[in-house]
Design a protein around this motif. Structure first.
Motif, PDB file in Angstrom:
ATOM      1  N   ASN A  97     -73.359 -97.627  30.790  1.00 16.20           N
ATOM      2  CA  ASN A  97     -73.648 -98.659  29.858  1.00 16.20           C
ATOM      3  C   ASN A  97     -74.217 -97.640  28.745  1.00 16.20           C
ATOM      4  N   GLY A  98     -74.625 -98.471  27.543  1.00 15.82           N
ATOM      5  CA  GLY A  98     -75.139 -97.594  26.518  1.00 15.82           C
ATOM      6  C   GLY A  98     -76.568 -97.132  26.537  1.00 15.82           C
ATOM      7  N   HIS A  99     -77.165 -97.841  27.408  1.00 16.05           N
ATOM      8  CA  HIS A  99     -78.843 -97.691  27.703  1.00 16.05           C
ATOM      9  C   HIS A  99     -78.797 -96.455  28.254  1.00 16.05           C
ATOM     10  N   LEU A 100     -78.176 -96.245  29.391  1.00 16.44           N
ATOM     11  CA  LEU A 100     -78.071 -94.803  30.057  1.00 16.44           C
ATOM     12  C   LEU A 100     -77.649 -93.770  29.251  1.00 16.44           C
ATOM     13  N   ALA A 148     -84.206-104.015  22.542  1.00 16.94           N
ATOM     14  CA  ALA A 148     -85.167-103.453  23.610  1.00 16.94           C
ATOM     15  C   ALA A 148     -84.774-102.226  24.129  1.00 16.94           C
ATOM     16  N   SER A 149     -83.513-101.828  24.433  1.00 26.75           N
ATOM     17  CA  SER A 149     -82.956-100.765  24.716  1.00 26.75           C
ATOM     18  C   SER A 149     -83.414 -99.539  23.996  1.00 26.75           C
ATOM     19  N   THR A 150     -83.491 -99.537  22.985  1.00 29.79           N
ATOM     20  CA  THR A 150     -83.707 -98.417  21.839  1.00 29.79           C
ATOM     21  C   THR A 150     -85.244 -97.905  22.352  1.00 29.79           C
ATOM     22  N   TYR A 163     -78.769 -90.935  16.957  1.00 29.09           N
ATOM     23  CA  TYR A 163     -78.460 -92.431  16.428  1.00 29.09           C
ATOM     24  C   TYR A 163     -78.135 -93.455  17.629  1.00 29.09           C
ATOM     25  N   ASP A 164     -78.705 -94.423  17.393  1.00 27.51           N
ATOM     26  CA  ASP A 164     -78.175 -95.693  18.334  1.00 27.51           C
ATOM     27  C   ASP A 164     -77.361 -96.377  17.415  1.00 27.51           C
ATOM     28  N   ALA A 165     -76.028 -96.047  17.894  1.00 22.34           N
ATOM     29  CA  ALA A 165     -74.727 -96.624  17.019  1.00 22.34           C
ATOM     30  C   ALA A 165     -74.120 -97.582  17.740  1.00 22.34           C
ATOM     31  N   ALA A 166     -75.055 -98.396  18.823  1.00 21.53           N
ATOM     32  CA  ALA A 166     -74.472 -99.313  19.751  1.00 21.53           C
ATOM     33  C   ALA A 166     -73.495-100.377  18.996  1.00 21.53           C
ATOM     34  N   GLN A 167     -73.911-100.758  17.745  1.00 15.96           N
ATOM     35  CA  GLN A 167     -73.314-101.881  17.113  1.00 15.96           C
ATOM     36  C   GLN A 167     -72.551-101.187  15.977  1.00 15.96           C
ATOM     37  N   ALA A 168     -72.186 -99.872  15.901  1.00 16.41           N
ATOM     38  CA  ALA A 168     -71.464 -99.271  14.831  1.00 16.41           C
ATOM     39  C   ALA A 168     -70.126 -98.982  15.128  1.00 16.41           C
ATOM     40  N   SER A 205     -74.689 -89.392  18.902  1.00 12.86           N
ATOM     41  CA  SER A 205     -74.705 -90.965  18.549  1.00 12.86           C
ATOM     42  C   SER A 205     -74.378 -91.564  19.743  1.00 12.86           C
ATOM     43  N   MET A 206     -74.951 -92.651  20.222  1.00 12.35           N
ATOM     44  CA  MET A 206     -74.772 -93.606  21.384  1.00 12.35           C
ATOM     45  C   MET A 206     -73.957 -94.920  20.820  1.00 12.35           C
ATOM     46  N   PHE A 207     -72.922 -95.048  21.555  1.00 11.51           N
ATOM     47  CA  PHE A 207     -71.903 -96.272  21.340  1.00 11.51           C
ATOM     48  C   PHE A 207     -72.204 -97.287  22.595  1.00 11.51           C
ATOM     49  N   SER A 208     -72.353 -98.276  22.415  1.00 14.22           N
ATOM     50  CA  SER A 208     -72.414 -99.410  23.664  1.00 14.22           C
ATOM     51  C   SER A 208     -71.151-100.161  23.651  1.00 14.22           C
ATOM     52  N   PHE A 209     -70.528-100.389  25.022  1.00 16.14           N
ATOM     53  CA  PHE A 209     -69.301-101.234  24.941  1.00 16.14           C
ATOM     54  C   PHE A 209     -69.515-102.077  25.907  1.00 16.14           C
ATOM     55  N   THR A 236     -70.474-108.073  25.036  1.00 15.09           N
ATOM     56  CA  THR A 236     -70.928-108.946  23.672  1.00 15.09           C
ATOM     57  C   THR A 236     -70.655-108.097  22.499  1.00 15.09           C
ATOM     58  N   LYS A 237     -70.324-106.812  22.755  1.00 18.60           N
ATOM     59  CA  LYS A 237     -70.066-105.783  21.329  1.00 18.60           C
ATOM     60  C   LYS A 237     -68.611-106.112  20.914  1.00 18.60           C
ATOM     61  N   LEU A 238     -68.513-105.922  19.652  1.00 21.98           N
ATOM     62  CA  LEU A 238     -66.945-106.221  19.064  1.00 21.98           C
ATOM     63  C   LEU A 238     -65.973-105.287  19.705  1.00 21.98           C
ATOM     64  N   GLU A 246     -69.077-103.581  30.810  1.00 18.57           N
ATOM     65  CA  GLU A 246     -70.313-102.758  30.420  1.00 18.57           C
ATOM     66  C   GLU A 246     -69.807-101.354  30.115  1.00 18.57           C
ATOM     67  N   GLY A 247     -70.465-100.458  29.375  1.00 25.67           N
ATOM     68  CA  GLY A 247     -70.061 -99.175  29.284  1.00 25.67           C
ATOM     69  C   GLY A 247     -70.756 -98.720  28.075  1.00 25.67           C
ATOM     70  N   GLY A 248     -70.662 -97.286  27.906  1.00 29.75           N
ATOM     71  CA  GLY A 248     -71.094 -96.655  26.758  1.00 29.75           C
ATOM     72  C   GLY A 248     -70.708 -95.385  26.517  1.00 29.75           C
TER      73      GLY A 248
HETATM   74  C1  LIG Z   1     -76.297-103.221  23.065  1.00 30.84           C
HETATM   75  C2  LIG Z   1     -77.321-102.234  22.590  1.00 30.84           C
HETATM   76  C3  LIG Z   1     -77.864-101.337  23.244  1.00 30.84           C
HETATM   77  C4  LIG Z   1     -77.690-101.072  24.740  1.00 30.84           C
HETATM   78  O1  LIG Z   1     -76.455-101.092  25.315  1.00 30.84           O
HETATM   79  P1  LIG Z   1     -76.121-101.483  26.607  1.00 30.84           P
HETATM   80  O2  LIG Z   1     -74.586-101.193  26.697  1.00 30.84           O
HETATM   81  O3  LIG Z   1     -76.125-102.947  26.686  1.00 30.84           O
HETATM   82  O4  LIG Z   1     -76.953-100.838  27.616  1.00 30.84           O
HETATM   83  C5  LIG Z   1     -78.942-100.563  22.777  1.00 30.84           C
HETATM   84  N1  LIG Z   1     -79.193-100.458  21.475  1.00 30.84           N
HETATM   85  C6  LIG Z   1     -78.760-101.463  20.443  1.00 30.84           C
HETATM   86  C7  LIG Z   1     -79.135-101.452  19.150  1.00 30.84           C
HETATM   87  C8  LIG Z   1     -77.730-102.576  21.075  1.00 30.84           C
HETATM   88  O5  LIG Z   1     -77.317-103.275  20.322  1.00 30.84           O
END
Ligand SMILES: *Cc1c(COP(=O)(O)O)cnc(C)c1O
Length: 373
Positions: A62-65, A90-92, A159-164, A181-185, A188-190, A195-197
């Motif tokens: 996941n993205g958080h880890l 919250a994750s950031t 960078y928290d690039a989870a949404q980018a 940079s961290m990406f989240s998969f 709910t992401k585009l 789950e994934g990151g």
């Molecule tokens: C979704 C998200 C995360 C966490 O990613 P997960 O894959 O759900 O662990 C972290 N930061 C931001 C800004 C997010 O939108």
């Protein structure tokens, strides 16, 4: 319009063709290899490297880890300070805190709600080790200004690039800015892999240590070099990611169409501000549809009014992180006027691949109706 009450939610996961996913599942069944850097994991990693146009990708469960692994890799002294934004998920902030570091909140900019680069330097102390900005809603931070601040003060930029995902700046993939940079998969992401990151970076020397961290720090059968976690992406996740990656062009076109329809409808409402950066330097991913309403009272009323008409929007990001129960005791002195005001007045509207333009019309019809009262 008013009689149609099929609920519209803020998001809905994208699903690929079932047969296509099934062909990957058949492959998994035949190989009987489910996780631990399998064939699909490696293929997904390679394809992402190409798609994000970056030197290295480390996939995670996941993205958080991924965020925690990156912070762990830099091995900062416990209690060191990381400058970040309170206007995020919250994750950031939790990743910083769970890594034994101290989040230091910097206010954001009204223009796009990313970290205010002009307020970063005044927060730097001799304990500051890193800057962790968020490309919130996929809006890129001022990556050039942040890079020069980091250089000047010898700080790491994560960078928290989870949404980018898929965003480009100056014709370059967003994955190329900062140290990592961290990406989240998340579903709910585009773009998602259930789950994934992933961590994206150009310094190849990070690869070995990050790969070890996601597998308990195990280097080989007889050597455990690091105190690592279990953060491995499995083959089923990689299969979903591979399927969805093929659809990215489609996904981006559709989201842009939806976004433009919203903009057309909402631009005439003085109480609503759609904020987005119009710039030929930025290729946007249309990940979210945030609006700012003129007052908190109107925001609350509009949220409820839409829910009464089966339209379920979100107050995303409210409350801001510095106001969470678990942080507010620590941060009650911090002044973050723009973040606070934005959290009080923001709403994110429905946007997802299957959302029809008629549904967009319906959402906007009720927003207009509320303000016409
Ligand atoms: C979704 C998200 C995360 C966490 O990613 P997960 O894959 O759900 O662990 C972290 N930061 C931001 C800004 C997010 O939108």
């Amino acid at each position: 319009m008013e009689n149609n009450n099929t609920p519209i939610y803020v998001t809905k996961p994208y699903l690929p063709e079932k047969e296509k996913f099934n062909s990957y599942i058949d492959f998994i069944w035949d190989s009987c290899y489910l996780t631990n850097q399998g064939t699909l994991h490696n293929e997904f990693q390679d394809r992402l490297k190409g798609y994000l146009d970056v030197g290295n990708i480390t996939l995670t469960v996941n993205g958080h880890l991924a965020l925690e692994s990156a912070l762990r890799m830099f091995d900062f002294e416990q209690g060191s300070e990381v400058i970040t934004t309170p206007f995020t998920f919250a994750s950031t902030t939790h990743a910083i805190t769970l890594s034994g570091l101290k989040p230091v909140f910097c206010d954001i900019k009204e223009s796009d709600l990313t970290i205010d680069e002009n307020k970063i330097e005044e927060l730097i102390t001799d304990k500051t080790v890193a800057i962790l900005p968020v490309h919130v809603y996929g809006h890129p931070c001022n990556v050039e200004a942040i890079e020069s601040i980091a250089k000047k003060h010898g700080l790491i930029v994560l960078y928290d690039a989870a949404q980018a995902f898929a965003v480009k700046v100056n014709g370059k993939s967003i994955a190329n800015y900062g140290d990592i940079s961290m990406f989240s998969f998340h579903a709910t992401k585009l773009f998602h892999s259930i789950e994934g990151g992933a961590l994206a970076y150009n310094k190849s020397e990070y690869a070995e240590i990050l790969n070890a961290y996601k597998n308990f720090g195990i280097m080989d059968e007889e050597h455990v070099e690091y105190v690592g976690r279990n953060a491995k992406m499995n083959e089923f996740q990689a299969a979903m990611g591979l399927c969805n990656l093929d659809s990215m062009e489609d996904i981006l076109v559709k989201r842009k169409e939806i976004t433009l329809r919203y903009r057309e409808h909402l631009k005439g409402i003085p109480e609503v501000r759609m904020f987005y950066v119009e710039s030929d330097k930025i290729e946007y991913n249309y990940a979210y549809l945030p609006i700012l309403v003129n007052t908190k009272e109107n925001r609350e009323e509009l949220y409820n009014f839409l829910a009464e008409h089966d339209i379920f929007v979100r107050k995303y990001f409210y409350p801001i992180v510095s106001d969470y129960e678990c942080y507010k005791e620590l941060y009650n002195e911090v002044k973050l006027p723009v973040a606070k005001k934005s959290g009080d007045t923001v709403l994110t509207l429905p946007i997802y691949h299957e959302l029809s333009l008629e549904d967009v019309d319906r959402v906007c019809f009720f927003i207009k109706k509320y303000f016409d009262k």
